[in-house]
Design a protein around this motif. Structure first.
Motif, PDB file in Angstrom:
ATOM      1  N   ASP A 417      -7.462   9.948  -4.955  1.00  0.00           N
ATOM      2  CA  ASP A 417      -7.106   7.739  -5.826  1.00  0.00           C
ATOM      3  C   ASP A 417      -6.368   8.410  -6.951  1.00  0.00           C
ATOM      4  O   ASP A 417      -6.823   7.450  -8.124  1.00  0.00           O
ATOM      5  CB  ASP A 417      -8.717   7.728  -6.181  1.00  0.00           C
ATOM      6  N   LEU A 419      -3.478   6.777  -9.569  1.00  0.00           N
ATOM      7  CA  LEU A 419      -2.699   5.870  -9.876  1.00  0.00           C
ATOM      8  C   LEU A 419      -1.453   5.802  -9.133  1.00  0.00           C
ATOM      9  O   LEU A 419      -0.215   6.690  -9.877  1.00  0.00           O
ATOM     10  CB  LEU A 419      -2.826   5.119 -11.303  1.00  0.00           C
ATOM     11  N   PRO A 641      -7.450   2.393 -14.146  1.00  0.00           N
ATOM     12  CA  PRO A 641      -8.343   2.126 -13.443  1.00  0.00           C
ATOM     13  C   PRO A 641      -8.550   3.456 -12.302  1.00  0.00           C
ATOM     14  O   PRO A 641      -9.293   3.782 -11.842  1.00  0.00           O
ATOM     15  CB  PRO A 641      -8.090   1.119 -12.359  1.00  0.00           C
ATOM     16  N   ALA A 642      -7.624   4.318 -12.840  1.00  0.00           N
ATOM     17  CA  ALA A 642      -7.700   6.308 -11.996  1.00  0.00           C
ATOM     18  C   ALA A 642      -6.920   6.788 -12.650  1.00  0.00           C
ATOM     19  O   ALA A 642      -6.138   6.208 -13.383  1.00  0.00           O
ATOM     20  CB  ALA A 642      -7.346   5.741 -10.366  1.00  0.00           C
TER      21      ALA A 642
END
Length: 771
Positions: A417, A419, A641-642
């Motif tokens: 996961d 980015l 977000p990641a």
């Protein structure tokens, strides 16, 4: 009725008029007398009064009731008794008052004397006070005169000093001109000498490189010898055990031999005792006489015998008997001499045998002690063998790297996961600055974050400098947290000297490698769960010890992306492979330096730290944080977000390198042009290929992150070139000042002011002025 006591009969104490003393309160004589009189009156009143006490009357002659008379008489008697008691009390009270009056009079006399003494002292004090006032006035006048004289002398001395200073200034100016001419000549000579020294230094560098290779080979050989010595030590231990056993056996044989000799000597001593008894028997037969006495007697007998022969014919049997006796006497004499010699010899032998017997006893005790020690050693050796066997059996299935082995399971899962793209670097810096201030209340200037990001693209080693408490250690930590990456904090100790202090060491007895926090951090960074994300190893207080000693192998390895045979750079933890080894070790003994790791060292410069060497600076990106970070109100920004992927960050650096390649060439050409020639001519400072490679990666990222060519050139010039001026006090002051004056004009093509370079030059100028 008793008569009233006349008032003139009362005892009066005349009042004495005295001036109150300063040391005591005034005494009122009249008040004291009034108090005495009041007390006397109270005593008389308590008795019913002097007039109310009638004297007892004579009893009447007759015509009166006897009972009434008796009662009245009894009352009168009681009244007389009361009057008598009251009179006695009054007398006692008067006497007490008289004593008090006398005491008061004495106190008044003493107070008068004290008053006279105090008056005399007051007069003396007033007199001395007047004398002191006069002396103080004289001293004030003398002080005024001295101040005036001092001012006049000061003015005269200042005038003379000004004249001398003016002459000295002219001499100094002349001397400066001479020194400038001499310096020009000396600099020309030193130029040639420094060129020769530079060539010699290059040759020495080559020799040192060869020597380093030989030393590494020698280190490998020493490690092999160390293992051989371990085996030899074990073999020697076995030989010592065999030697002790052989020594014990020889001691037992020697003890038995000595015991046999002792028994033989004891038998011989018994024989000598018999011979001595025989000699004593012969001696008793001669009457315990000495040989001289026996000889004398024999001579006398011979003389008598001769006389008797002359007188008469001696029978033949007597003569034969005499001859036999003489012969026996000679035999006894000879035997006696032999026995005396034998006795002396036997006495010496007996003494020697006694000493030998004592030695045998001591040897016997020593033998028993040695046998007990050998038995104890054998028991201890057996226990150690059992311990070694149990440890070996227990360690056979365990890894010598327990922490790294545990990480193989803990960090085995690879994350999917991540980015995969970084926003434009200028937006990324804006977001990063506000996010760090918002989440962690750490405030950094935008320029510092731009330079830090550019340093990540240019070098794997960062040196963050500045005073304590400005956020040097926190910068890489909060940067990693913002990227959702990992960090490892490794505090450096002042006693670190070798690479083993940094990476750990192997304990052959326990068959275990003591993994340091640094080793665990590198292994964790290379694990599948972290290999695709940035990882920061923070060396806190890196210059408490010499990094060129404990960090030498890492410095060498991070300068290479790949070895000639294609293998990644690694640190050799041991000389031989051990099993079972963690999966991440190469050949079971080498620790790979993962490509996702950045080493960030913080440094203070005070009396407890050491200076970095040039080779450390040349391999690193240096960033000095300001002493007072400016606070601001951050803009609210969301987190990522990641976690950010390493590939995304490297791709952003590569895009910047392609986009701003011309900026890198421009800055490199500027620093390699006229400025480089001037630096070499005036200061003998030159930059190598590492600086060109550094600028090629550093300048594009700085420009893409919102910085300028002037900022990148200023930072590179200050940290990689002007840094080499530190400590070189042989460089003339005027050359540094001239460079400082010209630097702003040289920076005009960039449209910026080289504030960092000017600050560095100002520091050097200040140091030389202080000198």
């Amino acid at each position: 009725m008793a008569k009233k006591r006349p008032a003139q009969a009362r005892r009066q104490t005349p009042q004495r008029r005295t001036r109150p003393s300063a040391a005591a309160r005034p005494v009122n004589q009249k008040a004291i007398e009034e108090e005495v009189e009041a007390r006397r009156t109270e005593a008389v009143a308590a008795a019913g009064g002097e007039e109310s006490l009638p004297a007892p009357a004579e009893p009447p002659a007759g015509g009166v009731d006897d009972k009434a008379v008796a009662a009245r008489w009894q009352e009168a008697a009681e009244a007389v008794a009361l009057f008598t008691q009251a009179a006695e009390r009054v007398t006692e009270t008067r006497q007490a008052l008289d004593r008090q009056t006398e005491e008061v009079a004495e106190r008044l006399a003493a107070l008068d004397e004290d008053a006279r003494d105090l008056k005399a002292r007051r007069d003396l004090v007033q007199k001395r006070s007047g004398e002191l006032d006069e002396r103080e006035e004289r001293l004030i006048d003398e002080e005024r005169k001295l101040v005036a004289a001092r001012e006049r002398a000061k003015e005269t001395a200042l005038a003379e000093a000004r004249k001398a200073l003016e002459g000295t200034r002219r001499e100094v100016e002349a001397r400066q001109r001479e020194l400038a001419e001499e310096h020009a000549r000396t600099r020309a000579a030193l130029g040639a000498e420094l060129e020769a020294q530079r060539r010699e230094l290059a040759e020495r560098t080559e020799r040192l490189t060869e020597e380093r290779a030989r030393l590494r080979a020698f280190e490998v050989e020493l490690n092999a010898r160390d293992e051989d010595l371990t085996d030899a030590r074990a073999l020697l231990s076995e030989r010592v055990e065999h030697a002790v056993a052989a020594a014990v056996e020889r001691a037992e044989l020697r003890s038995r031999e000595l015991e046999q000799r002792c028994r033989a000597l004891q038998d011989h001593a018994a024989d000598m005792e018999k011979e001595r008894d025989e000699r004593n028997r012969v001696d008793r037969a001669f009457g315990h006489r000495s040989p001289d006495e026996v000889l004398k007697e024999l001579q006398e007998l011979r003389a008598q015998n001769a006389e008797l022969r002359l007188q008469r014919q001696v029978p033949e049997d007597v003569m034969e008997r005499l001859a036999r006796l003489q012969e026996a006497e000679r035999g006894w004499r000879e035997e006696r001499a032999v026995l005396i010699a034998d006795n002396e010899r036997l006495q010496r032998q007996l003494t020697g045998h006694q000493i030998t017997a004592l030695e045998l006893e001591r040897l016997k005790v020593t033998k028993e002690a040695m046998e007990a020690s050998v038995d104890a050693y054998r028991v201890r050796v057996q226990e150690l063998h059992q311990d070694i066997q149990s440890l070996t059996a227990r360690k056979e299935g365990e890894s010598p790297f327990p922490e790294c082995h545990a990480m193989d399971t803990r960090y085995n899962e690879k994350r999917d996961d991540l980015l995969g793209r970084v926003p434009p670097l200028d937006n990324f810096v804006y977001w990063l600055r506000n996010f760090v201030a918002q989440q962690y209340r750490m405030f950094y200037a935008e320029e510092d974050l731009v330079l830090f990001l550019g340093g990540l693209a240019a070098s794997r080693l960062h040196l963050l400098q500045g005073i304590s408490g400005i956020g040097k250690t926190q910068l890489p930590i909060v940067f990693a947290k913002a990227l959702q990456a990992e960090t490892a904090l490794v505090p450096v100790s002042a006693d670190w000297r070798t690479p083993q202090d940094l990476v750990g060491y192997f304990n052959a007895f326990e068959r275990r490698f003591y993994e340091s926090p640094f080793t665990q951090a590198l292994y964790q960074a290379g694990s599948p769960a972290h290999a695709d994300r940035p990882f920061f190893v923070v060396l806190d207080e890196m210059n408490l010890s010499h990094p060129e000693q404990y960090f030498s192998e890492v410095l060498y390895q991070i300068g290479q992306t790949r070895k000639p045979n294609g293998t990644p750079p690694s640190l050799e933890l041991m000389t031989t492979e051990v099993r079972p080894a963690p999966r991440g070790l190469v050949d079971g003994r080498k620790l790979v330096i993962p490509p996702n790791v950045w080493f960030v060292g913080t440094a203070n410069h005070d009396e407890t730290t050491v200076a970095f060497a040039d080779k450390t600076y040349d391999r690193s990106h240096v960033l000095e944080l300001p002493a007072r970070p400016r606070t601001f109100e951050p803009e609210p920004v969301p987190p990522l977000p990641a976690p950010l992927a390493l590939g995304a960050l490297e791709a952003a650096f590569e895009r910047a390198r392609r986009t701003h390649a011309e900026a890198a060439r421009s800055v490199s050409a500027f620093l390699d042009g006229e400025l480089r020639d001037r630096l070499f001519r005036d200061f003998r400072i030159a930059s190598g290929s590492r600086t060109a490679k550094y600028l090629e990666a550093f300048v594009p990222v700085v420009c893409a992150a919102g910085g300028s060519q002037g900022l990148a050139a200023d930072h590179a010039f200050a940290t990689r070139v002007l840094r080499k001026l530190r400590g070189r006090f042989e460089i003339p002051f005027d050359l540094i000042q001239a460079l400082r004056d010209d630097l702003t004009g040289l920076w005009k093509p960039f449209g910026t002011v080289p504030s960092r370079s000017l600050e560095r030059l100002d520091e050097e100028i200040h140091l030389r002025r202080g000198v």
